[in-house]
Scaffold this motif. Structure first.
Motif, PDB file in Angstrom:
ATOM      1  N   ALA A  93       0.855  -1.186   0.000  1.00 42.73           N
ATOM      2  CA  ALA A  93       0.000   0.000   0.000  1.00 42.73           C
ATOM      3  C   ALA A  93       0.889   1.234   0.000  1.00 42.73           C
ATOM      4  N   PHE A  94       2.066   1.113  -0.592  1.00 36.21           N
ATOM      5  CA  PHE A  94       3.011   2.225  -0.683  1.00 36.21           C
ATOM      6  C   PHE A  94       3.700   2.187  -2.037  1.00 36.21           C
ATOM      7  N   SER A  95       4.140   3.339  -2.469  1.00 38.36           N
ATOM      8  CA  SER A  95       5.038   3.495  -3.615  1.00 38.36           C
ATOM      9  C   SER A  95       5.585   4.905  -3.491  1.00 38.36           C
ATOM     10  N   ASP A  96       6.822   4.991  -3.077  1.00 33.39           N
ATOM     11  CA  ASP A  96       7.413   6.262  -2.648  1.00 33.39           C
ATOM     12  C   ASP A  96       8.353   6.805  -3.727  1.00 33.39           C
ATOM     13  N   GLY A  97       7.935   7.877  -4.402  1.00 29.49           N
ATOM     14  CA  GLY A  97       8.759   8.473  -5.442  1.00 29.49           C
ATOM     15  C   GLY A  97       8.821   7.571  -6.668  1.00 29.49           C
ATOM     16  N   GLY A  98       9.414   8.078  -7.745  1.00 29.20           N
ATOM     17  CA  GLY A  98       9.558   7.266  -8.940  1.00 29.20           C
ATOM     18  C   GLY A  98       8.282   7.181  -9.764  1.00 29.20           C
ATOM     19  N   LEU A 135       2.996  -0.823   4.661  1.00 29.61           N
ATOM     20  CA  LEU A 135       3.013   0.628   4.558  1.00 29.61           C
ATOM     21  C   LEU A 135       4.364   1.229   4.182  1.00 29.61           C
ATOM     22  N   CYS A 136       5.405   0.413   4.097  1.00 37.94           N
ATOM     23  CA  CYS A 136       6.721   0.922   3.718  1.00 37.94           C
ATOM     24  C   CYS A 136       7.623  -0.268   3.419  1.00 37.94           C
ATOM     25  N   ASP A 141      13.198  -1.005  -3.421  1.00 39.87           N
ATOM     26  CA  ASP A 141      12.095  -1.248  -4.338  1.00 39.87           C
ATOM     27  C   ASP A 141      10.858  -0.455  -3.896  1.00 39.87           C
ATOM     28  N   TYR A 142      10.285   0.260  -4.823  1.00 38.65           N
ATOM     29  CA  TYR A 142       9.103   1.099  -4.572  1.00 38.65           C
ATOM     30  C   TYR A 142       9.404   2.212  -3.557  1.00 38.65           C
ATOM     31  N   ASN A 207       8.010  -3.594   5.504  1.00 36.74           N
ATOM     32  CA  ASN A 207       8.468  -4.891   5.023  1.00 36.74           C
ATOM     33  C   ASN A 207       9.940  -5.125   5.357  1.00 36.74           C
ATOM     34  N   GLU A 208      10.189  -6.162   6.145  1.00 32.57           N
ATOM     35  CA  GLU A 208      11.533  -6.638   6.482  1.00 32.57           C
ATOM     36  C   GLU A 208      12.480  -5.563   7.022  1.00 32.57           C
ATOM     37  N   PRO A 209      12.078  -4.844   8.062  1.00 33.50           N
ATOM     38  CA  PRO A 209      12.960  -3.793   8.590  1.00 33.50           C
ATOM     39  C   PRO A 209      14.251  -4.363   9.165  1.00 33.50           C
ATOM     40  N   ARG A 210      15.331  -3.659   8.904  1.00 35.51           N
ATOM     41  CA  ARG A 210      16.628  -3.941   9.518  1.00 35.51           C
ATOM     42  C   ARG A 210      17.275  -2.605   9.862  1.00 35.51           C
TER      43      ARG A 210
END
Length: 409
Positions: A93-98, A135-136, A141-142, A207-210
């Protein structure tokens, strides 16, 4: 904007299973209202009926829905999965820039792309498919956290690392504003606010925070606590998960050997501690032995998956007291190291371990394969995609798991 202090909230929402999943909770049992999915301890329920996630990932649904030429693929992806008996889809539910960005800049959103997300939600509802909306992204990617940091630099902030996403107050406010825009969105097709829509099973923070710049885990923990509080202040009803891969961290040194490698314990994540944050409802893990383990001996992969899943299931049940969601699992057949036969055996192992624990009354939640595609989306395949129309044996495996779930009731 949300305050920084975590809040504890009790959930009292109810929901029903997808009619595509052959369980007692089917469409004929429901009234016009489709109630929310709720968590009761370690289990999920649809009204008074158990709800098991039999799910899949198709991350690009919003992007495809934003283009009339590819929009039919969205309907096909959801419909084909529903026909196979699946009941939950996890998607971005996100797509940041691009290109075709939902968030074109901090506090600025493309209405056409938002309407594409509206379409995804409405199509899911039309096919009785629940959604987990992420949400992020930790990865580029994205957009993801790297794009947030670029925006911060463009605004004159003194940032030196992508991990500044988790610490800089301005960047954190960018994220909160975006979350608020999504959670409070009024769907232009259904006229229902996302925060009130039972189609959405859960929100996922990232998604998959590190955060490898702080292997102690303190930085990511503070971010999780703040953002969980933020989401729950806007939407106390829907379930919430983090989106972590499940690596054990410093809070449980005795469990570090369960990780696939030494790096995993220094990635800034901490499975137990992270899920003790107020407001988190679902323990989330991923399973990728094909990339995590340096060898290709199939027996070793099966041993790892058994140990990895069983440890997390036991900890979710006994230490965290919450359901577990295997948010991503799969095997890539792209480089030829593994074939479809191994992939299906891997899938069966994941399903068997979870179902055995569920039948034993240990845990609720479920599993979501990475990833299912309809025909016509092959160019998006990262090696993990299963195209049901071209994979009759995998389709049968998924349908068989649906039947096994039905027997479990």
């Amino acid at each position: 904007m949300c305050g920084p202090h975590p809040v504890e909230l009790e959930l009292d929402d109810n929901a029903s299973l997808s009619p595509s999943l052959p369980t007692p909770s089917i469409a004929s049992d429901m009234e016009d209202e489709w109630p929310m999915v709720e968590r009761r301890g370690t289990k999920l329920f649809a009204s008074d009926l158990p709800f098991i996630i039999h799910g899949f990932n198709t991350y690009w649904l919003m992007s495809f829905a934003a283009d009339e030429a590819t929009r039919p693929r969205v309907t096909a992806a959801i419909a084909e999965a529903a026909d196979a008996g699946l009941n939950v889809c996890r998607t971005w539910a996100f797509s940041d820039g691009g290109y075709r960005a939902l968030q074109t800049a901090p506090f600025h959103y493309d209405e056409e792309v938002f309407q594409a997300l509206d379409f995804v939600v409405s199509e899911a509802r039309r096919h009785n498919m629940r959604l987990i909306l992420s949400l992020c992204n930790n990865w580029e990617d994205y957009g993801g956290k790297a794009q947030y940091v670029r925006w911060g630099k463009d605004a004159g902030l003194d940032l030196t690392s992508e991990d500044d996403f988790f610490t800089d107050p301005t960047i954190r406010n960018y994220y909160k504003a975006f979350v608020e825009a999504v959670v409070t969105r009024i769907n232009t097709i259904t006229n229902e606010a996302y925060k009130d829509d039972p189609t959405i099973l859960a929100w996922e923070l990232i998604n998959e925070p590190r955060c490898p710049s702080d292997p102690s885990g303190d930085t990511l923990q503070a971010w999780i606590e703040e953002m969980a509080s933020c989401v729950k202040s806007m939407d106390p009803v829907h379930l919430l998960e983090i989106g972590i891969e499940g690596f054990y961290g410093p809070s449980t040194p005795e469990l570090l050997p369960v990780n696939p490698d030494e790096y995993s314990g220094n990635a800034g994540t901490d499975f137990i501690r992270n899920h003790q944050a107020a407001g988190i409802d679902l323990a989330s893990i991923h399973v990728y032995s094909d990339t995590w383990l340096p060898h290709s001996i199939e027996e070793n992969h099966h041993k790892f998956v058994n140990a990895w899943m069983q440890q997390h299931i036991d900890d979710a049940a006994n230490l965290l007291g919450m359901p577990i969601v295997i948010g991503e699992f799969g095997v890539s057949v792209k480089d030829g190291k593994f074939g479809n036969e191994f992939r299906e055996a891997f899938m069966e192992t994941v399903y068997r371990i979870f179902l055995s624990s569920w039948k034993g009354g240990v845990i609720g939640g479920g599993c979501l394969i990475w990833q299912l595609f309809p025909e016509g989306a092959e160019h998006m395949d990262d090696g993990y995609a299963v195209i049901l129309a071209k994979s009759p044996s995998t389709l049968n495996l998924l349908a068989n798991h649906s039947r096994n779930l039905n027997v479990a009731f």
